[in-house]
Write a protein that holds these residues in place. Sequence first.
Motif, PDB file in Angstrom:
ATOM      1  N   ARG A  96       0.730  -1.326  -0.201  1.00  0.00           N
ATOM      2  CA  ARG A  96      -0.408  -0.114   0.133  1.00  0.00           C
ATOM      3  C   ARG A  96       0.845   1.282   0.073  1.00  0.00           C
ATOM      4  O   ARG A  96       0.344   2.352  -0.595  1.00  0.00           O
ATOM      5  CB  ARG A  96      -1.265  -0.168   1.543  1.00  0.00           C
ATOM      6  CG  ARG A  96      -2.222  -1.030   0.981  1.00  0.00           C
ATOM      7  CD  ARG A  96      -3.164  -0.723   2.162  1.00  0.00           C
ATOM      8  NE  ARG A  96      -3.673  -1.811   2.178  1.00  0.00           N
ATOM      9  CZ  ARG A  96      -4.863  -2.309   2.841  1.00  0.00           C
ATOM     10  NH1 ARG A  96      -5.183  -1.368   3.944  1.00  0.00           N
ATOM     11  NH2 ARG A  96      -5.718  -3.582   2.727  1.00  0.00           N
ATOM     12  N   ILE A  97       1.745   1.164   0.640  1.00  0.00           N
ATOM     13  CA  ILE A  97       2.903   2.602   0.950  1.00  0.00           C
ATOM     14  C   ILE A  97       3.289   2.362  -0.449  1.00  0.00           C
ATOM     15  O   ILE A  97       3.621   3.340  -0.916  1.00  0.00           O
ATOM     16  CB  ILE A  97       3.711   2.060   1.714  1.00  0.00           C
ATOM     17  CG1 ILE A  97       3.704   2.328   3.105  1.00  0.00           C
ATOM     18  CG2 ILE A  97       5.138   3.024   1.836  1.00  0.00           C
ATOM     19  CD1 ILE A  97       4.450   1.934   4.042  1.00  0.00           C
ATOM     20  N   ILE A  98       3.440   1.555  -1.256  1.00  0.00           N
ATOM     21  CA  ILE A  98       4.407   1.706  -2.561  1.00  0.00           C
ATOM     22  C   ILE A  98       3.438   1.904  -3.701  1.00  0.00           C
ATOM     23  O   ILE A  98       3.104   3.418  -4.171  1.00  0.00           O
ATOM     24  CB  ILE A  98       4.725   0.332  -3.023  1.00  0.00           C
ATOM     25  CG1 ILE A  98       6.463   0.298  -2.660  1.00  0.00           C
ATOM     26  CG2 ILE A  98       5.052   0.616  -4.991  1.00  0.00           C
ATOM     27  CD1 ILE A  98       6.542  -1.598  -2.605  1.00  0.00           C
ATOM     28  N   ALA A  99       1.937   1.991  -3.425  1.00  0.00           N
ATOM     29  CA  ALA A  99       1.094   1.910  -4.621  1.00  0.00           C
ATOM     30  C   ALA A  99       0.433   3.656  -4.399  1.00  0.00           C
ATOM     31  O   ALA A  99       0.483   4.254  -5.017  1.00  0.00           O
ATOM     32  CB  ALA A  99      -0.326   1.105  -3.955  1.00  0.00           C
ATOM     33  N   PHE A 100       0.885   3.514  -3.065  1.00  0.00           N
ATOM     34  CA  PHE A 100       0.163   5.658  -2.842  1.00  0.00           C
ATOM     35  C   PHE A 100       1.351   6.324  -3.443  1.00  0.00           C
ATOM     36  O   PHE A 100       1.071   7.585  -4.042  1.00  0.00           O
ATOM     37  CB  PHE A 100       0.189   5.265  -1.345  1.00  0.00           C
ATOM     38  CG  PHE A 100      -1.500   5.012  -0.755  1.00  0.00           C
ATOM     39  CD1 PHE A 100      -1.921   5.986  -1.610  1.00  0.00           C
ATOM     40  CD2 PHE A 100      -1.963   4.051  -0.106  1.00  0.00           C
ATOM     41  CE1 PHE A 100      -3.479   5.501  -1.177  1.00  0.00           C
ATOM     42  CE2 PHE A 100      -3.472   3.954   0.409  1.00  0.00           C
ATOM     43  CZ  PHE A 100      -4.528   4.121  -0.316  1.00  0.00           C
ATOM     44  N   ALA A 101       2.793   5.714  -2.779  1.00  0.00           N
ATOM     45  CA  ALA A 101       4.010   6.575  -3.640  1.00  0.00           C
ATOM     46  C   ALA A 101       4.321   6.834  -4.792  1.00  0.00           C
ATOM     47  O   ALA A 101       4.322   7.518  -5.471  1.00  0.00           O
ATOM     48  CB  ALA A 101       4.774   5.814  -3.300  1.00  0.00           C
ATOM     49  N   MET A 102       3.480   5.761  -5.919  1.00  0.00           N
ATOM     50  CA  MET A 102       3.268   5.639  -6.694  1.00  0.00           C
ATOM     51  C   MET A 102       2.416   6.315  -7.448  1.00  0.00           C
ATOM     52  O   MET A 102       2.868   7.404  -8.507  1.00  0.00           O
ATOM     53  CB  MET A 102       3.212   4.279  -7.874  1.00  0.00           C
ATOM     54  CG  MET A 102       4.253   3.625  -7.455  1.00  0.00           C
ATOM     55  SD  MET A 102       5.661   3.895  -8.019  1.00  0.00           S
ATOM     56  CE  MET A 102       5.331   3.760  -9.955  1.00  0.00           C
ATOM     57  N   LEU A 103       1.161   6.684  -6.745  1.00  0.00           N
ATOM     58  CA  LEU A 103       0.168   7.737  -7.037  1.00  0.00           C
ATOM     59  C   LEU A 103       0.766   9.017  -7.381  1.00  0.00           C
ATOM     60  O   LEU A 103       0.219   9.908  -7.822  1.00  0.00           O
ATOM     61  CB  LEU A 103      -1.000   7.616  -6.036  1.00  0.00           C
ATOM     62  CG  LEU A 103      -2.294   6.107  -6.700  1.00  0.00           C
ATOM     63  CD1 LEU A 103      -2.742   6.417  -6.056  1.00  0.00           C
ATOM     64  CD2 LEU A 103      -2.174   6.096  -7.928  1.00  0.00           C
ATOM     65  N   ALA A 104       1.495   9.157  -5.782  1.00  0.00           N
ATOM     66  CA  ALA A 104       1.599  10.615  -5.744  1.00  0.00           C
ATOM     67  C   ALA A 104       2.881  11.310  -6.783  1.00  0.00           C
ATOM     68  O   ALA A 104       2.598  12.072  -7.160  1.00  0.00           O
ATOM     69  CB  ALA A 104       2.154  10.644  -4.716  1.00  0.00           C
ATOM     70  N   MET A 138      12.388  11.468  -4.554  1.00  0.00           N
ATOM     71  CA  MET A 138      10.756  10.638  -3.974  1.00  0.00           C
ATOM     72  C   MET A 138      11.576   9.395  -3.723  1.00  0.00           C
ATOM     73  O   MET A 138      10.925   8.565  -2.671  1.00  0.00           O
ATOM     74  CB  MET A 138       9.399  11.105  -5.104  1.00  0.00           C
ATOM     75  CG  MET A 138       9.421  12.518  -5.274  1.00  0.00           C
ATOM     76  SD  MET A 138       6.806  11.944  -5.462  1.00  0.00           S
ATOM     77  CE  MET A 138       6.430  11.414  -4.495  1.00  0.00           C
ATOM     78  N   SER A 139      12.211   8.535  -4.676  1.00  0.00           N
ATOM     79  CA  SER A 139      12.505   7.031  -4.642  1.00  0.00           C
ATOM     80  C   SER A 139      13.304   6.935  -3.032  1.00  0.00           C
ATOM     81  O   SER A 139      13.033   5.906  -2.808  1.00  0.00           O
ATOM     82  CB  SER A 139      13.568   6.511  -5.733  1.00  0.00           C
ATOM     83  OG  SER A 139      12.855   6.822  -6.718  1.00  0.00           O
ATOM     84  N   LEU A 140      14.478   7.888  -3.079  1.00  0.00           N
ATOM     85  CA  LEU A 140      14.834   7.802  -2.166  1.00  0.00           C
ATOM     86  C   LEU A 140      13.903   8.077  -0.445  1.00  0.00           C
ATOM     87  O   LEU A 140      14.214   7.331   0.062  1.00  0.00           O
ATOM     88  CB  LEU A 140      15.998   9.272  -1.813  1.00  0.00           C
ATOM     89  CG  LEU A 140      17.682   8.598  -3.062  1.00  0.00           C
ATOM     90  CD1 LEU A 140      17.763  10.016  -2.850  1.00  0.00           C
ATOM     91  CD2 LEU A 140      18.341   7.562  -2.755  1.00  0.00           C
ATOM     92  N   PHE A 195      13.462   4.510   2.193  1.00  0.00           N
ATOM     93  CA  PHE A 195      13.648   5.244   3.881  1.00  0.00           C
ATOM     94  C   PHE A 195      11.979   5.310   4.824  1.00  0.00           C
ATOM     95  O   PHE A 195      12.233   4.065   5.532  1.00  0.00           O
ATOM     96  CB  PHE A 195      14.043   6.327   4.072  1.00  0.00           C
ATOM     97  CG  PHE A 195      15.690   6.418   3.657  1.00  0.00           C
ATOM     98  CD1 PHE A 195      17.154   6.399   4.371  1.00  0.00           C
ATOM     99  CD2 PHE A 195      15.929   6.821   2.734  1.00  0.00           C
ATOM    100  CE1 PHE A 195      17.900   6.273   4.398  1.00  0.00           C
ATOM    101  CE2 PHE A 195      17.288   7.472   2.539  1.00  0.00           C
ATOM    102  CZ  PHE A 195      18.229   7.095   3.234  1.00  0.00           C
ATOM    103  N   VAL A 196      10.799   5.722   4.111  1.00  0.00           N
ATOM    104  CA  VAL A 196       9.695   5.848   4.910  1.00  0.00           C
ATOM    105  C   VAL A 196       9.457   4.278   4.613  1.00  0.00           C
ATOM    106  O   VAL A 196       8.733   3.764   5.737  1.00  0.00           O
ATOM    107  CB  VAL A 196       8.396   6.644   3.701  1.00  0.00           C
ATOM    108  CG1 VAL A 196       7.241   6.514   4.842  1.00  0.00           C
ATOM    109  CG2 VAL A 196       9.213   8.407   4.120  1.00  0.00           C
ATOM    110  N   LEU A 197       9.746   3.804   3.721  1.00  0.00           N
ATOM    111  CA  LEU A 197       8.973   2.251   3.989  1.00  0.00           C
ATOM    112  C   LEU A 197      10.059   1.144   4.811  1.00  0.00           C
ATOM    113  O   LEU A 197       9.295   0.604   5.774  1.00  0.00           O
ATOM    114  CB  LEU A 197       9.767   1.798   2.120  1.00  0.00           C
ATOM    115  CG  LEU A 197       9.326   0.001   2.030  1.00  0.00           C
ATOM    116  CD1 LEU A 197       7.377   0.550   2.717  1.00  0.00           C
ATOM    117  CD2 LEU A 197       9.205  -0.246   0.304  1.00  0.00           C
TER     118      LEU A 197
END
Length: 471
Positions: free
Chosen positions: A19-27, A178-180, A184-186
């Motif tokens: 879910r974190i990756i999915a929302f990050a991709m949307l962002a 954003m990838s970095l 770190f967030v993940l």
Amino acid sequence: MPSRSERRARPLGRILAGRIIAFAMLAMLAQLVAVLVEYARDPENLARLVLERESAELAQGLTHDDTRLGFQLPEALAARYGTANSGYMARVRTASGVVLFSHCDADCAEHFLPLDLHPPTFWIRTLVPGYPLTFAGGHTFNPGDHVVFIEIAVTGDPQGAMWGVLVEEVLDHMLVPMSLTLLFVLGATLLSLRAALRPVAAAARQAERLDPLGTDARLDAEGMPREIAQLAGAVNRSYARTRELMAAQKLFTSAIAHEIRTPLAVIRLELERLDHPAARRATAELDELTHFVEQLVTLARLEASDRSGFVPIDLATLAEETVSTLAPFVYAHGASIALEVVPAPPVLGQPALLKDAVRNLIENAVRHGAAGAGGPSTGGGGAGIAIVVSTDAGPGLTVSDDGIGFTPADPAAGGDAPGHYKRAGGLGIGLEIVRRIALLHGGSVAISGNAPHGARVRIALPPADPLTPAR
């Protein structure tokens, strides 16, 4: 062993990471759209970025030493600045007006600064507003101690130089940062989640070992997140209510059984005084009812049993003692009984309960197993039934006979749940006692046919610690 639904369930860390990756991709997608919209509204800024990028790439072709400058057009730019009518023009010159490279016709010369003019550090002029980009400009570079001015003109941008600029901007200012950040967030989230769920995993392992009937059956919520601790508290309260309900059921069953025992004994005494065939039949039926009441009492006692008083038991010795005790009962009903034992590892349990389990199986075979090899019997007796009690190295206890066997109970006809068995004419409560005794000892009961006819019931038990001597 985990159930199929538990095996299919995804770990919480994987769900959260997805879910974190999915929302990050949307962002990132939303930010990409915002960047494109921002540049689309400002073609002058995009033209400036194209000028900076193109002139910097052209500057890669400069060569110099202490006294001399040179220029060689980079191969990557040959399609733009080495081809006629490409829509891209360039001129490389020194501050004194010496031209090192020119890809320009007479029309484009008017877009550049005069050769005798000392060039500024950077300049740009829009030739046609809007899109496609059409502009001219120049940028000063200082290779060594030299000053070189690179001028370019773009008419329509037919090869899409602005898209290369946009890709660089997206990579440099959006995707990489954003990838970095996502990494770190993940990582921090998963580590925090793992630390938070560590007590939950410990509670799950503890729950696997819990005995719901035990007085100390509860989950330790120490160190759990508040929401999970609330769930553990609900489970503990559920265990407590279950124990209360079972205690009430045990008390009710025991009270009813004890209240019935005395009237049944009085009725039997009165029937024995009557010399009549009907009285004899009634006495036999009364004996069956008395046996049923005794089984109810046994079930009530089982609910109060726990594993605290378990001791190591030798199954061969237990089987031999049980057969010796019940042999007179078996032979009195016209049946036969044999014992077959092999060495087996000891088991932990209550000898009296395991003897009750074997006794129930033997009595079940005698009372309801007739009509096998010995033919039908009258009065519910076990005439002709051959019973064998055996042990195996499993370890396990088996009682087999050549009677009528077992059939699955039919729930549609008011029988037990699927998977429960009973003999024709039997109430099935004896098997329920055996099953509960096996479960109390951490074992199981398996029912199968005994070729060519009859039944075979095996009680499988877990072995005790090999260092513990058996009784």
